[in-house]
Design a protein around this motif. Structure first.
Motif, PDB file in Angstrom:
ATOM      1  N   LEU A  89       0.877  -1.270  -0.079  1.00  0.00           N
ATOM      2  CA  LEU A  89      -0.052  -0.023  -0.100  1.00  0.00           C
ATOM      3  C   LEU A  89       0.891   1.379  -0.151  1.00  0.00           C
ATOM      4  N   ILE A 101      -6.467   2.102  -5.768  1.00  0.00           N
ATOM      5  CA  ILE A 101      -6.020   0.829  -5.392  1.00  0.00           C
ATOM      6  C   ILE A 101      -7.167  -0.045  -5.409  1.00  0.00           C
ATOM      7  N   GLU A 102      -7.130  -1.214  -5.711  1.00  0.00           N
ATOM      8  CA  GLU A 102      -8.248  -2.129  -5.839  1.00  0.00           C
ATOM      9  C   GLU A 102      -7.542  -3.477  -4.491  1.00  0.00           C
ATOM     10  N   MET A 103      -8.430  -3.410  -3.659  1.00  0.00           N
ATOM     11  CA  MET A 103      -7.983  -4.524  -2.475  1.00  0.00           C
ATOM     12  C   MET A 103      -9.128  -5.880  -2.753  1.00  0.00           C
ATOM     13  N   MET A 131      -4.480   1.954   5.567  1.00  0.00           N
ATOM     14  CA  MET A 131      -5.429   2.375   4.707  1.00  0.00           C
ATOM     15  C   MET A 131      -5.962   3.579   4.945  1.00  0.00           C
ATOM     16  N   ASN A 136      -4.617   7.452  -1.509  1.00  0.00           N
ATOM     17  CA  ASN A 136      -5.312   6.812  -2.719  1.00  0.00           C
ATOM     18  C   ASN A 136      -6.571   6.551  -2.493  1.00  0.00           C
ATOM     19  N   ILE A 138      -9.276   3.501  -2.056  1.00  0.00           N
ATOM     20  CA  ILE A 138      -9.125   2.410  -2.161  1.00  0.00           C
ATOM     21  C   ILE A 138     -10.445   1.708  -2.210  1.00  0.00           C
ATOM     22  N   THR A 140     -12.430  -1.900  -2.210  1.00  0.00           N
ATOM     23  CA  THR A 140     -12.197  -3.270  -1.477  1.00  0.00           C
ATOM     24  C   THR A 140     -13.535  -3.916  -1.900  1.00  0.00           C
ATOM     25  N   GLY A 157     -12.698   0.402   3.080  1.00  0.00           N
ATOM     26  CA  GLY A 157     -12.723   0.937   1.536  1.00  0.00           C
ATOM     27  C   GLY A 157     -13.306   2.255   1.533  1.00  0.00           C
TER      28      GLY A 157
END
Length: 196
Positions: A89, A101-103, A131, A136, A138, A140, A157
């Motif tokens: 991250l 960012i994709e989690m 996080m 950024n 994010i 989720t 997220g």
């Protein structure tokens, strides 16, 4: 081809020199039995002599996902996994704060699926704090299972970017505290009645 084979045999197998010399005299190479290792060496030499380029091995799947700014949490949150996720991250933030960012999450949190405790709650706290620190956006996605601290990570997220697949499961656990007070007294009383 027979000459190249006999040279390879003389270089790598000194005990086979007689066989290589006799094969040079005979015109047919199909009747000769070749050891597997020498055949492999001849093929490698032939490929290198034709000018084929050797490619490095392909990267592993998590590396390909990471190049697309996708972070995958697919194990329980043990210290090694948490350190890697925090580092990923922070690295993705340094590449650009406006890039999303994709989690992807499929984890049982700090416990195994049978309930055995694997790590402290500080692992989940470290990941969710990172996080929150990263600038950024994010998103989720719950891919299958998000239990305990994984469900908290799922909830961290950005608003509107939290998703869950149709057949996935997200569940918070009760806090792990030792039994005290009235609850403990009731359990002792129930066990006392079972003994009688």
């Amino acid at each position: 081809m027979v000459l190249a084979y006999s040279r390879a045999m003389q270089a790598h197998c000194p005990q086979q020199r007689g066989l290589a010399n006799s094969s040079r005299a005979s015109s047919s190479s199909s009747s000769m039995i070749r050891p597997y290792s020498s055949r492999k060496q001849v093929v490698v030499q032939a490929r290198q002599s034709r000018g084929d380029r050797r490619r490095p091995p392909p990267p592993d799947l998590p590396s390909l996902l990471f190049d697309q700014r996708i972070v995958y949490l697919g194990m329980p949150l043990v210290p090694a996994v948490t350190e890697l996720m925090v580092a990923e991250l922070l690295y993705l933030e340094k590449q650009g704060t406006s890039l999303p960012i994709e989690m992807l999450i499929n984890s049982s949190g700090t416990t195994r699926q049978d309930g055995e405790i694997l790590a402290f709650d500080s692992e989940g706290i470290a990941l969710t704090s990172t996080m929150g620190f990263v600038k950024n956006p994010i998103s989720t996605v719950n891919m299958g299972l998000a239990v305990g601290w994984s469900a908290v990570v799922l909830g961290y997220g950005r608003k509107g970017l939290r998703k869950s697949l149709p057949h996935s499961l997200a569940m918070l656990q009760q806090p792990r505290v030792p039994p005290t007070g009235q609850c403990q007294a009731i359990e002792v009383h129930i066990k006392w009645r079972e003994v009688l």
